[in-house]
Design a protein around this motif. Structure first.
Motif, PDB file in Angstrom:
ATOM      1  N   PRO A   1      -6.424   4.224  -7.123  1.00  0.00           N
ATOM      2  CA  PRO A   1      -6.464   3.466  -5.868  1.00  0.00           C
ATOM      3  C   PRO A   1      -5.404   2.371  -5.823  1.00  0.00           C
ATOM      4  CG  PRO A   1      -8.585   3.365  -7.067  1.00  0.00           C
ATOM      5  CD  PRO A   1      -7.532   3.837  -8.024  1.00  0.00           C
TER       6      PRO A   1
ATOM      7  N   TRP B   1      -8.846  -8.825 -23.230  1.00  0.00           N
ATOM      8  CA  TRP B   1      -9.940  -8.445 -22.313  1.00  0.00           C
ATOM      9  C   TRP B   1      -9.537  -7.169 -21.565  1.00  0.00           C
ATOM     10  CZ3 TRP B   1     -10.954  -7.287 -17.277  1.00  0.00           C
ATOM     11  CH2 TRP B   1     -12.285  -7.366 -16.851  1.00  0.00           C
TER      12      TRP B   1
ATOM     13  N   SER C   1     -22.306  -2.032 -11.359  1.00  0.00           N
ATOM     14  CA  SER C   1     -22.989  -3.201 -10.797  1.00  0.00           C
ATOM     15  C   SER C   1     -22.289  -3.766  -9.569  1.00  0.00           C
ATOM     16  CB  SER C   1     -23.111  -4.296 -11.864  1.00  0.00           C
ATOM     17  OG  SER C   1     -21.824  -4.692 -12.296  1.00  0.00           O
TER      18      SER C   1
HETATM   19  P1  NAP Z   1     -15.360  -5.045  -9.522  1.00  0.00           P
HETATM   20  O1  NAP Z   1     -16.108  -5.159  -8.244  1.00  0.00           O
HETATM   21  O2  NAP Z   1     -14.972  -6.297 -10.243  1.00  0.00           O
HETATM   22  O3  NAP Z   1     -16.178  -4.082 -10.509  1.00  0.00           O
HETATM   23  C1  NAP Z   1     -15.856  -3.967 -11.871  1.00  0.00           C
HETATM   24  C2  NAP Z   1     -17.027  -3.332 -12.585  1.00  0.00           C
HETATM   25  O4  NAP Z   1     -16.676  -3.185 -13.980  1.00  0.00           O
HETATM   26  C3  NAP Z   1     -18.290  -4.177 -12.523  1.00  0.00           C
HETATM   27  O5  NAP Z   1     -19.398  -3.365 -12.269  1.00  0.00           O
HETATM   28  C4  NAP Z   1     -18.382  -4.777 -13.921  1.00  0.00           C
HETATM   29  O6  NAP Z   1     -19.746  -4.920 -14.301  1.00  0.00           O
HETATM   30  C5  NAP Z   1     -17.753  -3.669 -14.739  1.00  0.00           C
HETATM   31  N1  NAP Z   1     -17.331  -4.152 -16.055  1.00  0.00           N
HETATM   32  C6  NAP Z   1     -16.398  -5.085 -16.355  1.00  0.00           C
HETATM   33  N2  NAP Z   1     -16.363  -5.301 -17.678  1.00  0.00           N
HETATM   34  C7  NAP Z   1     -17.314  -4.479 -18.222  1.00  0.00           C
HETATM   35  C8  NAP Z   1     -17.784  -4.270 -19.550  1.00  0.00           C
HETATM   36  N3  NAP Z   1     -17.272  -4.938 -20.588  1.00  0.00           N
HETATM   37  N4  NAP Z   1     -18.770  -3.363 -19.744  1.00  0.00           N
HETATM   38  C9  NAP Z   1     -19.301  -2.681 -18.702  1.00  0.00           C
HETATM   39  N5  NAP Z   1     -18.902  -2.849 -17.427  1.00  0.00           N
HETATM   40  C10 NAP Z   1     -17.932  -3.756 -17.205  1.00  0.00           C
HETATM   41  O7  NAP Z   1     -13.973  -4.268  -9.288  1.00  0.00           O
HETATM   42  P2  NAP Z   1     -13.632  -2.788  -8.741  1.00  0.00           P
HETATM   43  O8  NAP Z   1     -12.473  -2.952  -7.845  1.00  0.00           O
HETATM   44  O9  NAP Z   1     -14.833  -2.100  -8.242  1.00  0.00           O
HETATM   45  O10 NAP Z   1     -13.110  -2.117 -10.092  1.00  0.00           O
HETATM   46  C11 NAP Z   1     -13.537  -0.858 -10.563  1.00  0.00           C
HETATM   47  C12 NAP Z   1     -12.373  -0.145 -11.224  1.00  0.00           C
HETATM   48  O11 NAP Z   1     -11.374   0.127 -10.245  1.00  0.00           O
HETATM   49  C13 NAP Z   1     -11.674  -0.948 -12.329  1.00  0.00           C
HETATM   50  O12 NAP Z   1     -11.361  -0.078 -13.395  1.00  0.00           O
HETATM   51  C14 NAP Z   1     -10.408  -1.440 -11.647  1.00  0.00           C
HETATM   52  O13 NAP Z   1      -9.373  -1.684 -12.575  1.00  0.00           O
HETATM   53  C15 NAP Z   1     -10.105  -0.268 -10.741  1.00  0.00           C
HETATM   54  N6  NAP Z   1      -9.229  -0.539  -9.604  1.00  0.00           N
HETATM   55  C16 NAP Z   1      -9.523  -1.525  -8.710  1.00  0.00           C
HETATM   56  C17 NAP Z   1      -8.653  -1.746  -7.637  1.00  0.00           C
HETATM   57  C18 NAP Z   1      -8.890  -2.839  -6.613  1.00  0.00           C
HETATM   58  O14 NAP Z   1      -7.948  -3.190  -5.889  1.00  0.00           O
HETATM   59  N7  NAP Z   1     -10.095  -3.361  -6.492  1.00  0.00           N
HETATM   60  C19 NAP Z   1      -7.511  -0.946  -7.470  1.00  0.00           C
HETATM   61  C20 NAP Z   1      -7.266   0.055  -8.399  1.00  0.00           C
HETATM   62  C21 NAP Z   1      -8.131   0.255  -9.448  1.00  0.00           C
HETATM   63  P3  NAP Z   1     -20.378  -6.157 -15.117  1.00  0.00           P
HETATM   64  O15 NAP Z   1     -19.492  -7.351 -14.882  1.00  0.00           O
HETATM   65  O16 NAP Z   1     -21.754  -6.292 -14.527  1.00  0.00           O
HETATM   66  O17 NAP Z   1     -20.398  -5.687 -16.544  1.00  0.00           O
END
Ligand code: NAP
Length: 246
Positions: A176, A100, A14
């Motif tokens: 990342p 969480w 999403s």
């Molecule tokens: P984001 O924009 O906050 O996206 C997180 C996604 O996870 C959203 O689509 C959210 O959807 C979903 N999510 C959260 N809880 C969930 C649940 N209980 N069930 C199903 N979906 C759930 O952040 P992002 O940066 O794209 O993160 C994606 C991944 O990359 C994560 O695993 C994060 O730890 C990892 N990551 C991020 C970074 C960074 O700097 N941004 C760096 C390294 C790794 P809903 O809220 O709609 O459910």
């Protein structure tokens, strides 16, 4: 649900990395199944790429079961749903925030992987791609809840590589560094000013930078397994060392 295209499942589609990955997988010729709690956002992306949006809460076993049952077959699974809550010392850490992070990143990845491994195997050319983080390699002050969860998620994922050896399933971990998404807004409970400060003075990765890398891994020939891909902004050397222009 049926399609002539190979199916790719993306959790957390999403927003951020998951949304960008769904778009890029769609452009690469996959039928993409997008799952997240904010299913209306997934539906809008699904319409753009002729994909399928389904509600998914990876912390809820019934939701994961229904999601798995709604998908006939899958060639690629992108375990992307996850994130961080809070930034607190071990002494002052909030137990609810830890729960969480562990439920979403670790147990959620376990549940989804269990639900899809039989389908990936049956495809004859499966691929599990898990988005962990450089937090799975490192640790930093006030970050133990997130670094601990990402280490545990990485252990689950890396263990699969050996357990699936000899089977037609590839296993790729994406690590990342800083990516500008809703990640920091979620971490700081909607505080947009605090979230913006995380990226101030440097050029972070975009969600699309990560998505492009994921799709590169997914589109290599079947005998090529990219085990781990670490990608960081040029301005970031590690979890704690960044260059900020003032
Ligand atoms: P984001 O924009 O906050 O996206 C997180 C996604 O996870 C959203 O689509 C959210 O959807 C979903 N999510 C959260 N809880 C969930 C649940 N209980 N069930 C199903 N979906 C759930 O952040 P992002 O940066 O794209 O993160 C994606 C991944 O990359 C994560 O695993 C994060 O730890 C990892 N990551 C991020 C970074 C960074 O700097 N941004 C760096 C390294 C790794 P809903 O809220 O709609 O459910």
């Amino acid at each position: 649900m049926s399609s002539d295209r190979p199916t790719a499942v993306v959790t957390g589609a999403s927003s951020g990395i998951g949304a960008a990955t769904a778009r890029r997988l769609g452009a690469a010729g996959f039928h993409v199944v997008l799952g997240a709690r904010r299913v209306e956002r997934c539906a809008a992306i699904a319409e753009e790429i002729d994909g399928t949006a389904l509600p998914l809460d990876v912390t809820d076993p019934d939701s994961v079961r229904a999601f798995g049952e709604a998908v006939d077959g899958a060639r690629v699974l992108v375990n992307n749903a996850g994130g961080a809550k809070g930034l607190a010392s071990v002494e002052h850490a909030d137990e609810q925030e830890w729960r969480w992070m562990w439920e979403t990143n670790v147990v959620g990845t376990l549940r989804i992987t269990q639900a899809f491994l039989p389908k990936l195997r049956a495809s004859g050319d499966g691929h599990v791609i898990t988005v962990t983080s450089i937090a799975a390699q490192d640790f930093y002050d006030n970050g133990a809840g997130y670094t601990g969860a990402k280490h545990a998620q990485a252990m689950l994922h890396r263990t699969l590589r050996g357990e699936l050896l000899g089977e037609p399933i590839r296993v790729t971990e994406i690590l990342p560094g800083m990516v500008e998404t809703e990640f920091s807004e979620v971490r700081f409970d909607g505080d947009t000013e605090k979230a913006a400060a995380v990226y101030a003075g440097l050029t972070p990765l975009t969600a699309d930078d990560v998505a492009e890398t994921i799709v590169f891994a997914a589109t290599r020939p079947s005998h090529v397994n990219l085990d781990q891909i670490v990608l960081k902004p040029r301005d970031q050397a590690s979890g704690t060392r960044r260059h900020r222009r003032t």
